[in-house]
Design a protein around this motif. Structure first.
Motif, PDB file in Angstrom:
ATOM      1  N   PRO A 329      23.191  91.439  11.117  1.00  0.00           N
ATOM      2  CA  PRO A 329      21.906  91.393  10.028  1.00  0.00           C
ATOM      3  C   PRO A 329      22.503  89.850   9.294  1.00  0.00           C
ATOM      4  CG  PRO A 329      23.112  93.737   9.801  1.00  0.00           C
ATOM      5  CD  PRO A 329      23.781  92.926  10.819  1.00  0.00           C
ATOM      6  N   PRO A 330      21.194  89.166   9.074  1.00  0.00           N
ATOM      7  CA  PRO A 330      21.442  87.854   8.491  1.00  0.00           C
ATOM      8  C   PRO A 330      21.766  87.697   7.013  1.00  0.00           C
ATOM      9  CG  PRO A 330      19.231  88.168   9.630  1.00  0.00           C
ATOM     10  CD  PRO A 330      19.745  89.577   9.628  1.00  0.00           C
ATOM     11  N   LEU A 331      21.799  88.944   6.518  1.00  0.00           N
ATOM     12  CA  LEU A 331      22.048  88.596   5.044  1.00  0.00           C
ATOM     13  C   LEU A 331      23.189  89.460   4.504  1.00  0.00           C
ATOM     14  CD1 LEU A 331      18.287  88.942   3.617  1.00  0.00           C
ATOM     15  CD2 LEU A 331      19.831  86.789   3.849  1.00  0.00           C
ATOM     16  N   PRO A 332      24.078  89.328   3.620  1.00  0.00           N
ATOM     17  CA  PRO A 332      25.092  89.978   3.337  1.00  0.00           C
ATOM     18  C   PRO A 332      24.686  91.275   2.591  1.00  0.00           C
ATOM     19  CG  PRO A 332      25.071  88.196   1.923  1.00  0.00           C
ATOM     20  CD  PRO A 332      24.020  87.721   2.969  1.00  0.00           C
ATOM     21  N   ALA A 333      25.637  92.222   2.998  1.00  0.00           N
ATOM     22  CA  ALA A 333      25.375  93.564   2.091  1.00  0.00           C
ATOM     23  C   ALA A 333      26.071  93.754   1.121  1.00  0.00           C
ATOM     24  CB  ALA A 333      25.421  94.761   3.180  1.00  0.00           C
ATOM     25  N   GLY A 334      25.573  94.433   0.239  1.00  0.00           N
ATOM     26  CA  GLY A 334      26.458  95.097  -1.037  1.00  0.00           C
ATOM     27  C   GLY A 334      27.109  93.663  -1.632  1.00  0.00           C
ATOM     28  N   ASP A 335      28.277  93.839  -1.861  1.00  0.00           N
ATOM     29  CA  ASP A 335      29.256  92.782  -2.548  1.00  0.00           C
ATOM     30  C   ASP A 335      29.858  91.597  -1.684  1.00  0.00           C
ATOM     31  OD1 ASP A 335      28.849  94.280  -4.991  1.00  0.00           O
ATOM     32  OD2 ASP A 335      30.891  95.135  -4.794  1.00  0.00           O
ATOM     33  N   GLU A 336      29.321  91.631  -0.327  1.00  0.00           N
ATOM     34  CA  GLU A 336      29.809  90.779   0.807  1.00  0.00           C
ATOM     35  C   GLU A 336      29.118  89.342   0.326  1.00  0.00           C
ATOM     36  OE1 GLU A 336      29.760  90.249   5.589  1.00  0.00           O
ATOM     37  OE2 GLU A 336      28.334  91.714   4.375  1.00  0.00           O
ATOM     38  N   LYS A 337      30.216  88.446   0.274  1.00  0.00           N
ATOM     39  CA  LYS A 337      29.621  86.961   0.162  1.00  0.00           C
ATOM     40  C   LYS A 337      29.150  86.481   1.405  1.00  0.00           C
ATOM     41  CE  LYS A 337      31.471  86.926  -4.027  1.00  0.00           C
ATOM     42  NZ  LYS A 337      30.811  86.980  -5.103  1.00  0.00           N
ATOM     43  N   PRO A 338      27.978  85.585   1.191  1.00  0.00           N
ATOM     44  CA  PRO A 338      27.596  84.847   2.151  1.00  0.00           C
ATOM     45  C   PRO A 338      28.569  83.871   2.978  1.00  0.00           C
ATOM     46  CG  PRO A 338      26.333  84.480   0.194  1.00  0.00           C
ATOM     47  CD  PRO A 338      27.313  85.250  -0.122  1.00  0.00           C
ATOM     48  N   SER A 339      28.618  84.026   4.219  1.00  0.00           N
ATOM     49  CA  SER A 339      29.474  83.335   4.944  1.00  0.00           C
ATOM     50  C   SER A 339      28.710  82.416   6.114  1.00  0.00           C
ATOM     51  CB  SER A 339      30.458  84.353   6.032  1.00  0.00           C
ATOM     52  OG  SER A 339      29.504  85.024   6.906  1.00  0.00           O
ATOM     53  N   ALA A 340      29.567  81.769   6.725  1.00  0.00           N
ATOM     54  CA  ALA A 340      28.979  80.542   7.806  1.00  0.00           C
ATOM     55  C   ALA A 340      28.229  81.400   8.796  1.00  0.00           C
ATOM     56  CB  ALA A 340      29.951  79.912   8.304  1.00  0.00           C
ATOM     57  N   ALA A 341      28.665  82.799   9.056  1.00  0.00           N
ATOM     58  CA  ALA A 341      27.812  83.500  10.040  1.00  0.00           C
ATOM     59  C   ALA A 341      26.629  83.843   9.458  1.00  0.00           C
ATOM     60  CB  ALA A 341      28.707  84.916  10.372  1.00  0.00           C
ATOM     61  N   HIS A 342      26.651  84.169   8.255  1.00  0.00           N
ATOM     62  CA  HIS A 342      25.122  84.568   7.588  1.00  0.00           C
ATOM     63  C   HIS A 342      24.343  83.244   7.688  1.00  0.00           C
ATOM     64  CE1 HIS A 342      27.746  87.768   5.652  1.00  0.00           C
ATOM     65  NE2 HIS A 342      26.684  88.419   6.276  1.00  0.00           N
ATOM     66  N   ARG A 343      24.988  82.180   7.554  1.00  0.00           N
ATOM     67  CA  ARG A 343      24.081  80.882   7.390  1.00  0.00           C
ATOM     68  C   ARG A 343      23.331  80.528   8.956  1.00  0.00           C
ATOM     69  NH1 ARG A 343      28.471  78.974   4.196  1.00  0.00           N
ATOM     70  NH2 ARG A 343      29.193  77.638   5.947  1.00  0.00           N
ATOM     71  N   SER A 344      24.332  80.843   9.840  1.00  0.00           N
ATOM     72  CA  SER A 344      24.004  80.791  11.115  1.00  0.00           C
ATOM     73  C   SER A 344      22.776  81.798  11.702  1.00  0.00           C
ATOM     74  CB  SER A 344      25.053  80.926  11.947  1.00  0.00           C
ATOM     75  OG  SER A 344      24.765  81.369  13.501  1.00  0.00           O
ATOM     76  N   ARG A 345      22.972  82.964  11.183  1.00  0.00           N
ATOM     77  CA  ARG A 345      21.985  83.846  11.569  1.00  0.00           C
ATOM     78  C   ARG A 345      20.420  83.621  10.886  1.00  0.00           C
ATOM     79  NH1 ARG A 345      26.153  88.829  10.241  1.00  0.00           N
ATOM     80  NH2 ARG A 345      27.695  88.204  11.842  1.00  0.00           N
ATOM     81  N   THR A 346      20.789  83.239   9.510  1.00  0.00           N
ATOM     82  CA  THR A 346      19.440  82.911   8.866  1.00  0.00           C
ATOM     83  C   THR A 346      18.786  81.807   9.466  1.00  0.00           C
ATOM     84  OG1 THR A 346      20.558  83.579   7.001  1.00  0.00           O
ATOM     85  CG2 THR A 346      18.524  82.336   6.541  1.00  0.00           C
ATOM     86  N   ALA A 347      19.426  80.962  10.065  1.00  0.00           N
ATOM     87  CA  ALA A 347      18.998  79.773  10.740  1.00  0.00           C
ATOM     88  C   ALA A 347      18.214  80.228  12.144  1.00  0.00           C
ATOM     89  CB  ALA A 347      19.784  78.752  10.986  1.00  0.00           C
ATOM     90  N   VAL A 348      18.931  81.167  12.735  1.00  0.00           N
ATOM     91  CA  VAL A 348      18.106  81.832  13.958  1.00  0.00           C
ATOM     92  C   VAL A 348      16.896  82.288  13.418  1.00  0.00           C
ATOM     93  CG1 VAL A 348      18.370  83.259  15.773  1.00  0.00           C
ATOM     94  CG2 VAL A 348      20.463  81.819  15.110  1.00  0.00           C
ATOM     95  N   ALA A 349      16.899  83.158  12.427  1.00  0.00           N
ATOM     96  CA  ALA A 349      15.495  84.122  11.894  1.00  0.00           C
ATOM     97  C   ALA A 349      14.647  83.046  11.790  1.00  0.00           C
ATOM     98  CB  ALA A 349      16.169  84.776  10.547  1.00  0.00           C
ATOM     99  N   GLU A 350      14.997  82.151  10.992  1.00  0.00           N
ATOM    100  CA  GLU A 350      13.791  81.173  10.641  1.00  0.00           C
ATOM    101  C   GLU A 350      13.468  80.456  11.931  1.00  0.00           C
ATOM    102  OE1 GLU A 350      13.622  77.363   7.652  1.00  0.00           O
ATOM    103  OE2 GLU A 350      15.237  77.331   9.052  1.00  0.00           O
ATOM    104  N   ALA A 351      14.304  80.221  12.957  1.00  0.00           N
ATOM    105  CA  ALA A 351      13.653  79.586  14.118  1.00  0.00           C
ATOM    106  C   ALA A 351      12.548  80.697  14.750  1.00  0.00           C
ATOM    107  CB  ALA A 351      14.751  79.221  15.118  1.00  0.00           C
ATOM    108  N   ALA A 352      13.037  81.965  14.728  1.00  0.00           N
ATOM    109  CA  ALA A 352      12.355  82.858  15.550  1.00  0.00           C
ATOM    110  C   ALA A 352      10.919  83.258  14.577  1.00  0.00           C
ATOM    111  CB  ALA A 352      12.842  84.314  15.413  1.00  0.00           C
ATOM    112  N   GLY A 353      11.040  83.160  13.287  1.00  0.00           N
ATOM    113  CA  GLY A 353       9.676  83.142  12.438  1.00  0.00           C
ATOM    114  C   GLY A 353       8.749  82.102  12.793  1.00  0.00           C
ATOM    115  N   THR A 354       9.533  80.957  13.019  1.00  0.00           N
ATOM    116  CA  THR A 354       8.471  79.655  13.288  1.00  0.00           C
ATOM    117  C   THR A 354       7.785  79.836  14.588  1.00  0.00           C
ATOM    118  OG1 THR A 354      10.004  78.197  11.751  1.00  0.00           O
ATOM    119  CG2 THR A 354       8.660  77.198  13.623  1.00  0.00           C
ATOM    120  N   VAL A 355       8.615  80.073  15.512  1.00  0.00           N
ATOM    121  CA  VAL A 355       7.933  80.476  17.041  1.00  0.00           C
ATOM    122  C   VAL A 355       6.924  81.273  16.923  1.00  0.00           C
ATOM    123  CG1 VAL A 355       8.310  81.109  19.161  1.00  0.00           C
ATOM    124  CG2 VAL A 355      10.016  79.287  18.190  1.00  0.00           C
TER     125      VAL A 355
END
Length: 371
Positions: A329-355
Protein backbone atom coordinates in the motif's frame (compact mmCIF):
# COMPACT_ATOMS: atom_id res chain seq x y z
CA UNK A 1 17.58 -2.88 -16.09
CA UNK A 2 13.98 -3.39 -17.17
CA UNK A 3 12.69 -6.44 -19.11
CA UNK A 4 12.57 -4.30 -22.26
CA UNK A 5 16.21 -3.30 -21.74
CA UNK A 6 17.20 -6.93 -21.18
CA UNK A 7 15.34 -8.05 -24.30
CA UNK A 8 17.20 -5.41 -26.32
CA UNK A 9 20.53 -6.46 -24.80
CA UNK A 10 19.97 -10.11 -25.75
CA UNK A 11 18.88 -9.11 -29.25
CA UNK A 12 22.10 -7.13 -29.66
CA UNK A 13 24.06 -10.23 -28.59
CA UNK A 14 22.28 -12.28 -31.26
CA UNK A 15 23.08 -9.68 -33.91
CA UNK A 16 26.71 -9.58 -32.81
CA UNK A 17 27.01 -13.37 -32.99
CA UNK A 18 25.54 -13.34 -36.51
CA UNK A 19 27.76 -10.45 -37.58
CA UNK A 20 30.85 -12.29 -36.29
CA UNK A 21 29.73 -15.45 -38.13
CA UNK A 22 29.59 -17.38 -34.87
CA UNK A 23 25.91 -18.00 -35.49
CA UNK A 24 24.29 -18.50 -38.87
CA UNK A 25 20.60 -17.89 -38.34
CA UNK A 26 18.04 -15.18 -39.10
CA UNK A 27 17.93 -12.49 -36.41
CA UNK A 28 14.48 -12.45 -34.76
CA UNK A 29 12.46 -9.25 -34.64
CA UNK A 30 12.49 -9.38 -30.85
CA UNK A 31 13.63 -11.59 -28.00
CA UNK A 32 11.19 -12.66 -25.31
CA UNK A 33 12.34 -12.65 -21.70
CA UNK A 34 10.21 -13.77 -18.77
CA UNK A 35 10.42 -13.81 -15.02
CA UNK A 36 11.88 -17.09 -13.82
CA UNK A 37 9.42 -19.40 -12.14
CA UNK A 38 9.64 -20.20 -8.42
CA UNK A 39 12.73 -22.33 -7.81
CA UNK A 40 14.34 -21.22 -11.07
CA UNK A 41 17.73 -19.59 -11.51
CA UNK A 42 18.25 -15.84 -11.72
CA UNK A 43 15.74 -13.07 -12.29
CA UNK A 44 14.77 -13.63 -15.94
CA UNK A 45 15.01 -16.37 -18.53
CA UNK A 46 14.87 -16.61 -22.32
CA UNK A 47 14.36 -19.52 -24.72
CA UNK A 48 15.98 -17.65 -27.62
CA UNK A 49 18.73 -20.29 -27.99
CA UNK A 50 16.12 -23.02 -28.53
CA UNK A 51 14.43 -20.79 -31.10
CA UNK A 52 17.68 -20.29 -33.04
CA UNK A 53 19.11 -23.82 -32.74
CA UNK A 54 17.24 -25.31 -35.72
CA UNK A 55 18.00 -22.56 -38.25
CA UNK A 56 21.63 -22.42 -37.03
CA UNK A 57 22.09 -26.19 -37.30
CA UNK A 58 23.50 -26.33 -33.77
CA UNK A 59 22.43 -27.70 -30.42
CA UNK A 60 20.46 -25.28 -28.26
CA UNK A 61 23.05 -25.36 -25.46
CA UNK A 62 25.78 -24.59 -27.99
CA UNK A 63 23.80 -21.56 -29.23
CA UNK A 64 23.22 -20.54 -25.62
CA UNK A 65 26.99 -20.69 -24.95
CA UNK A 66 27.67 -18.47 -27.98
CA UNK A 67 25.20 -15.90 -26.69
CA UNK A 68 26.38 -16.16 -23.08
CA UNK A 69 29.91 -15.24 -24.17
CA UNK A 70 28.54 -12.06 -25.71
CA UNK A 71 26.28 -11.21 -22.78
CA UNK A 72 28.73 -11.68 -19.93
CA UNK A 73 29.66 -8.29 -18.56
CA UNK A 74 26.84 -6.45 -20.33
CA UNK A 75 25.72 -3.35 -18.40
CA UNK A 76 22.99 -4.24 -15.93
CA UNK A 77 23.63 -8.00 -16.17
CA UNK A 78 25.39 -9.52 -13.16
CA UNK A 79 25.41 -13.11 -14.44
CA UNK A 80 24.27 -15.43 -17.24
CA UNK A 81 23.71 -19.16 -16.72
CA UNK A 82 22.62 -21.92 -19.09
CA UNK A 83 20.04 -24.34 -17.71
CA UNK A 84 18.02 -27.29 -19.01
CA UNK A 85 18.02 -27.87 -22.76
CA UNK A 86 19.42 -24.40 -23.46
CA UNK A 87 17.62 -21.71 -21.50
CA UNK A 88 19.53 -18.53 -20.74
CA UNK A 89 19.01 -17.36 -17.16
CA UNK A 90 19.92 -13.82 -16.18
CA UNK A 91 20.77 -12.33 -12.81
CA UNK A 92 20.49 -8.57 -12.95
CA UNK A 93 22.67 -5.98 -11.30
CA UNK A 94 20.45 -4.68 -8.50
CA UNK A 95 22.12 -1.25 -8.58
CA UNK A 96 21.50 -0.87 -12.30
CA UNK A 97 17.91 -2.05 -11.88
CA UNK A 98 17.23 0.52 -9.19
CA UNK A 99 18.64 3.28 -11.40
CA UNK A 100 16.48 2.17 -14.35
CA UNK A 101 13.34 2.20 -12.20
CA UNK A 102 14.20 5.62 -10.80
CA UNK A 103 14.84 7.03 -14.27
CA UNK A 104 11.62 5.52 -15.64
CA UNK A 105 9.41 7.01 -12.92
CA UNK A 106 11.13 10.37 -13.30
CA UNK A 107 10.66 10.30 -17.08
CA UNK A 108 6.93 9.57 -16.79
CA UNK A 109 6.57 12.40 -14.30
CA UNK A 110 8.41 14.84 -16.57
CA UNK A 111 6.58 13.92 -19.78
CA UNK A 112 3.15 13.45 -18.22
CA UNK A 113 0.41 12.07 -20.44
CA UNK A 114 2.68 12.58 -23.46
CA UNK A 115 4.98 9.84 -22.17
CA UNK A 116 5.40 7.40 -25.04
CA UNK A 117 4.92 10.05 -27.74
CA UNK A 118 7.76 10.25 -30.23
CA UNK A 119 8.90 10.74 -33.80
CA UNK A 120 9.06 7.11 -34.94
CA UNK A 121 6.71 7.92 -37.84
CA UNK A 122 7.79 11.50 -38.51
CA UNK A 123 7.66 12.39 -42.21
CA UNK A 124 4.92 9.89 -42.99
CA UNK A 125 1.61 11.23 -44.37
CA UNK A 126 -0.80 8.29 -44.22
CA UNK A 127 -4.37 8.49 -45.48
CA UNK A 128 -6.88 6.42 -43.51
CA UNK A 129 -9.77 5.48 -45.77
CA UNK A 130 -12.89 3.92 -44.25
CA UNK A 131 -16.53 3.17 -45.12
CA UNK A 132 -19.43 5.21 -43.77
CA UNK A 133 -19.89 3.06 -40.67
CA UNK A 134 -19.49 3.90 -37.00
CA UNK A 135 -16.90 1.31 -35.97
CA UNK A 136 -14.74 2.15 -38.96
CA UNK A 137 -15.00 5.87 -38.14
CA UNK A 138 -14.07 5.41 -34.48
CA UNK A 139 -11.22 3.03 -35.36
CA UNK A 140 -9.87 5.53 -37.92
CA UNK A 141 -10.04 8.29 -35.32
CA UNK A 142 -8.12 6.23 -32.74
CA UNK A 143 -5.51 5.21 -35.31
CA UNK A 144 -5.18 8.86 -36.31
CA UNK A 145 -4.46 9.79 -32.69
CA UNK A 146 -1.86 7.03 -32.37
CA UNK A 147 -0.12 7.95 -35.62
CA UNK A 148 -0.10 11.64 -34.74
CA UNK A 149 1.47 10.83 -31.36
CA UNK A 150 4.37 9.25 -33.28
CA UNK A 151 4.89 12.27 -35.52
CA UNK A 152 2.86 11.31 -38.61
CA UNK A 153 0.76 13.84 -40.54
CA UNK A 154 -2.52 11.95 -40.87
CA UNK A 155 -5.49 12.49 -43.16
CA UNK A 156 -8.82 10.66 -43.02
CA UNK A 157 -11.19 9.85 -45.87
CA UNK A 158 -14.73 8.44 -45.70
CA UNK A 159 -16.63 6.71 -48.52
CA UNK A 160 -19.58 9.03 -47.90
CA UNK A 161 -20.55 12.12 -45.95
CA UNK A 162 -19.49 11.63 -42.29
CA UNK A 163 -22.35 11.00 -39.87
CA UNK A 164 -22.98 14.10 -37.73
CA UNK A 165 -23.35 11.84 -34.65
CA UNK A 166 -19.75 10.66 -34.97
CA UNK A 167 -18.54 13.90 -33.40
CA UNK A 168 -20.49 12.98 -30.24
CA UNK A 169 -18.28 9.88 -30.13
CA UNK A 170 -15.18 12.05 -30.22
CA UNK A 171 -14.45 11.59 -33.92
CA UNK A 172 -12.69 14.70 -35.21
CA UNK A 173 -14.56 16.35 -38.07
CA UNK A 174 -11.42 18.40 -38.87
CA UNK A 175 -9.53 15.24 -39.85
CA UNK A 176 -11.74 14.71 -42.93
CA UNK A 177 -11.26 16.21 -46.34
CA UNK A 178 -7.73 17.58 -45.89
CA UNK A 179 -6.43 15.68 -48.91
CA UNK A 180 -8.55 17.85 -51.25
CA UNK A 181 -6.77 20.94 -49.94
CA UNK A 182 -3.27 19.47 -50.03
CA UNK A 183 -3.61 17.59 -53.32
CA UNK A 184 -6.05 19.48 -55.58
CA UNK A 185 -4.99 17.79 -58.84
CA UNK A 186 -7.05 14.82 -60.02
CA UNK A 187 -4.03 12.51 -60.23
CA UNK A 188 -2.77 13.53 -56.81
CA UNK A 189 -6.24 13.11 -55.34
CA UNK A 190 -6.54 9.61 -56.81
CA UNK A 191 -3.17 8.78 -55.28
CA UNK A 192 -4.27 10.14 -51.90
CA UNK A 193 -7.41 8.04 -52.00
CA UNK A 194 -5.26 4.89 -52.30
CA UNK A 195 -4.61 5.05 -48.57
CA UNK A 196 -4.76 2.47 -45.80
CA UNK A 197 -8.27 0.94 -45.86
CA UNK A 198 -9.71 0.45 -42.38
CA UNK A 199 -12.67 -1.91 -42.57
CA UNK A 200 -13.27 -3.56 -39.21
CA UNK A 201 -16.23 -5.87 -38.71
CA UNK A 202 -19.30 -3.64 -38.64
CA UNK A 203 -20.86 -2.69 -35.32
CA UNK A 204 -24.41 -3.43 -36.49
CA UNK A 205 -25.75 -0.22 -34.91
CA UNK A 206 -25.56 3.47 -35.68
CA UNK A 207 -23.67 6.03 -33.62
CA UNK A 208 -26.94 7.44 -32.30
CA UNK A 209 -28.08 3.99 -31.11
CA UNK A 210 -24.77 3.27 -29.38
CA UNK A 211 -24.73 6.67 -27.71
CA UNK A 212 -28.25 6.16 -26.40
CA UNK A 213 -27.43 2.73 -24.93
CA UNK A 214 -23.83 3.14 -23.78
CA UNK A 215 -22.71 6.76 -23.89
CA UNK A 216 -19.54 7.90 -25.67
CA UNK A 217 -16.84 6.35 -23.46
CA UNK A 218 -18.25 2.83 -23.23
CA UNK A 219 -19.21 2.88 -26.91
CA UNK A 220 -15.70 3.89 -28.00
CA UNK A 221 -14.05 1.31 -25.75
CA UNK A 222 -16.38 -1.41 -26.99
CA UNK A 223 -15.71 -0.51 -30.62
CA UNK A 224 -11.93 -0.41 -30.14
CA UNK A 225 -11.18 -3.18 -27.62
CA UNK A 226 -11.65 -6.09 -30.05
CA UNK A 227 -9.29 -6.58 -32.97
CA UNK A 228 -10.72 -5.25 -36.22
CA UNK A 229 -11.30 -8.71 -37.66
CA UNK A 230 -13.39 -9.71 -34.62
CA UNK A 231 -16.93 -8.70 -33.77
CA UNK A 232 -17.06 -5.90 -31.18
CA UNK A 233 -19.01 -6.90 -28.03
CA UNK A 234 -21.34 -3.98 -27.36
CA UNK A 235 -23.60 -5.27 -24.60
CA UNK A 236 -24.71 -3.62 -21.34
CA UNK A 237 -21.67 -5.11 -19.55
CA UNK A 238 -19.69 -2.13 -20.88
CA UNK A 239 -21.47 0.21 -18.47
CA UNK A 240 -21.51 -2.16 -15.48
CA UNK A 241 -19.29 -1.03 -12.59
CA UNK A 242 -17.96 -4.51 -11.89
CA UNK A 243 -14.59 -6.19 -11.97
CA UNK A 244 -15.64 -8.16 -15.05
CA UNK A 245 -15.84 -4.91 -17.05
CA UNK A 246 -12.33 -4.18 -18.39
CA UNK A 247 -13.15 -0.52 -19.04
CA UNK A 248 -14.29 -0.05 -15.46
CA UNK A 249 -11.13 -1.73 -14.14
CA UNK A 250 -8.87 0.52 -16.21
CA UNK A 251 -10.69 3.70 -15.23
CA UNK A 252 -10.96 2.62 -11.60
CA UNK A 253 -7.22 1.90 -11.48
CA UNK A 254 -6.61 5.44 -12.75
CA UNK A 255 -9.01 6.87 -10.16
CA UNK A 256 -7.30 4.88 -7.37
CA UNK A 257 -3.89 6.15 -8.48
CA UNK A 258 -5.17 9.73 -8.31
CA UNK A 259 -6.70 9.01 -4.89
CA UNK A 260 -3.26 7.88 -3.67
CA UNK A 261 -1.84 11.28 -4.64
CA UNK A 262 -4.67 13.12 -2.90
CA UNK A 263 -4.15 11.00 0.20
CA UNK A 264 -0.42 11.66 0.20
CA UNK A 265 -1.10 15.38 -0.11
CA UNK A 266 -3.49 15.31 2.86
CA UNK A 267 -0.83 13.53 4.95
CA UNK A 268 1.84 15.96 3.87
CA UNK A 269 3.81 13.08 2.37
CA UNK A 270 6.05 14.00 -0.54
CA UNK A 271 6.32 11.87 -3.68
CA UNK A 272 9.79 10.41 -4.23
CA UNK A 273 11.97 12.85 -6.16
CA UNK A 274 14.35 12.20 -9.08
CA UNK A 275 17.25 11.26 -6.81
CA UNK A 276 15.38 8.79 -4.60
CA UNK A 277 15.38 5.04 -5.22
CA UNK A 278 12.18 3.22 -6.09
CA UNK A 279 11.04 0.53 -3.65
CA UNK A 280 11.72 -2.73 -5.53
CA UNK A 281 9.19 -5.47 -4.85
CA UNK A 282 7.92 -8.18 -7.16
CA UNK A 283 4.65 -6.29 -7.63
CA UNK A 284 6.26 -2.90 -8.28
CA UNK A 285 8.78 -4.42 -10.68
CA UNK A 286 6.00 -6.10 -12.68
CA UNK A 287 4.08 -2.82 -12.90
CA UNK A 288 7.16 -0.81 -13.87
CA UNK A 289 7.96 -3.33 -16.61
CA UNK A 290 4.57 -2.60 -18.20
CA UNK A 291 5.08 1.15 -17.87
CA UNK A 292 8.48 0.77 -19.49
CA UNK A 293 6.96 -1.20 -22.39
CA UNK A 294 4.23 1.40 -22.98
CA UNK A 295 6.10 3.52 -25.58
CA UNK A 296 6.83 0.43 -27.68
CA UNK A 297 3.16 -0.56 -27.44
CA UNK A 298 2.13 2.85 -28.76
CA UNK A 299 4.52 2.57 -31.71
CA UNK A 300 3.30 -0.95 -32.49
CA UNK A 301 -0.36 0.03 -32.25
CA UNK A 302 0.28 2.94 -34.61
CA UNK A 303 2.29 0.95 -37.15
CA UNK A 304 -0.23 -1.89 -37.27
CA UNK A 305 -3.30 0.39 -37.13
CA UNK A 306 -4.40 -1.61 -34.08
CA UNK A 307 -5.79 0.44 -31.15
CA UNK A 308 -6.88 -2.85 -29.55
CA UNK A 309 -3.21 -3.42 -28.67
CA UNK A 310 -3.23 -0.29 -26.56
CA UNK A 311 -6.53 -1.23 -24.90
CA UNK A 312 -5.16 -4.64 -23.90
CA UNK A 313 -1.96 -3.07 -22.54
CA UNK A 314 -3.98 -0.67 -20.39
CA UNK A 315 -5.87 -3.65 -18.99
CA UNK A 316 -2.54 -5.27 -18.08
CA UNK A 317 -1.32 -2.05 -16.43
CA UNK A 318 -4.54 -1.81 -14.41
CA UNK A 319 -4.21 -5.41 -13.22
CA UNK A 320 -0.57 -4.90 -12.25
CA UNK A 321 -1.48 -1.67 -10.44
CA UNK A 322 -4.06 -3.42 -8.28
CA UNK A 323 -1.54 -6.19 -7.46
CA UNK A 324 1.04 -3.55 -6.54
CA UNK A 325 -1.44 -1.52 -4.50
CA UNK A 326 -2.58 -4.58 -2.54
CA UNK A 327 0.92 -5.98 -1.96
CA UNK A 328 2.55 -2.70 -0.91
CA UNK A 329 0.00 0.00 0.00
CA UNK A 330 1.41 3.39 -1.00
CA UNK A 331 -0.14 5.22 1.95
CA UNK A 332 0.69 4.59 5.62
CA UNK A 333 -2.01 2.95 7.72
CA UNK A 334 -3.21 4.06 11.13
CA UNK A 335 -0.54 5.88 13.14
CA UNK A 336 2.22 4.80 10.77
CA UNK A 337 4.44 7.67 9.65
CA UNK A 338 5.16 8.24 5.94
CA UNK A 339 8.49 6.70 5.02
CA UNK A 340 10.83 6.63 2.04
CA UNK A 341 9.09 3.42 0.94
CA UNK A 342 5.72 5.20 0.95
CA UNK A 343 7.13 8.10 -1.07
CA UNK A 344 8.52 5.58 -3.56
CA UNK A 345 5.23 3.68 -3.88
CA UNK A 346 3.32 6.93 -4.33
CA UNK A 347 5.65 7.85 -7.18
CA UNK A 348 4.99 4.47 -8.84
CA UNK A 349 1.23 4.94 -8.37
CA UNK A 350 1.47 8.41 -9.93
CA UNK A 351 3.34 6.99 -12.93
CA UNK A 352 0.74 4.25 -13.39
CA UNK A 353 -2.10 6.77 -13.25
CA UNK A 354 -0.35 8.97 -15.80
CA UNK A 355 0.09 6.10 -18.27
CA UNK A 356 -3.53 5.00 -17.84
CA UNK A 357 -4.79 8.55 -18.41
CA UNK A 358 -2.56 9.04 -21.44
CA UNK A 359 -3.56 5.73 -22.97
CA UNK A 360 -7.27 6.33 -22.45
CA UNK A 361 -6.90 9.78 -24.02
CA UNK A 362 -5.32 8.25 -27.14
CA UNK A 363 -8.32 5.92 -27.38
CA UNK A 364 -10.64 8.91 -27.00
CA UNK A 365 -11.97 7.69 -23.64
CA UNK A 366 -12.16 9.96 -20.59
CA UNK A 367 -10.25 9.18 -17.38
CA UNK A 368 -12.30 10.50 -14.43
CA UNK A 369 -10.53 11.41 -11.19
CA UNK A 370 -13.37 9.85 -9.20
CA UNK A 371 -15.48 6.73 -9.84
Amino acid sequence: MTPVDLSTTVLHAVRRAVREDALRAPVPARVRVERTRPGGRGDYASAVALQLAGPAGLGAREVAAILRDRLTGAPGVAGVEITGPGFLNFTLDATAGAAAHRDLVHRVREEGERYGYGDALAGQRPLLAHPREVRAAVTSDAVRRLLTAQGADVRVSCDGEPDADWTRLGVSAEAYGREQVEAPGAAAHASAQAGTPLRPVRAGETAAELLTRLGPDAARWGLLRAAGHDRAPLGPELIAQTEANALFRVRYAHARARAVLRGADRLGAAVAGPGEDIDATEASTALLALLDAYPAVLVGAARHRAPDRLARHLEAVAGAFFDFHDAAPPLPAGDEKPSAAHRSRTAVAEAAGTVLAGGLSLLGVSAPEHL
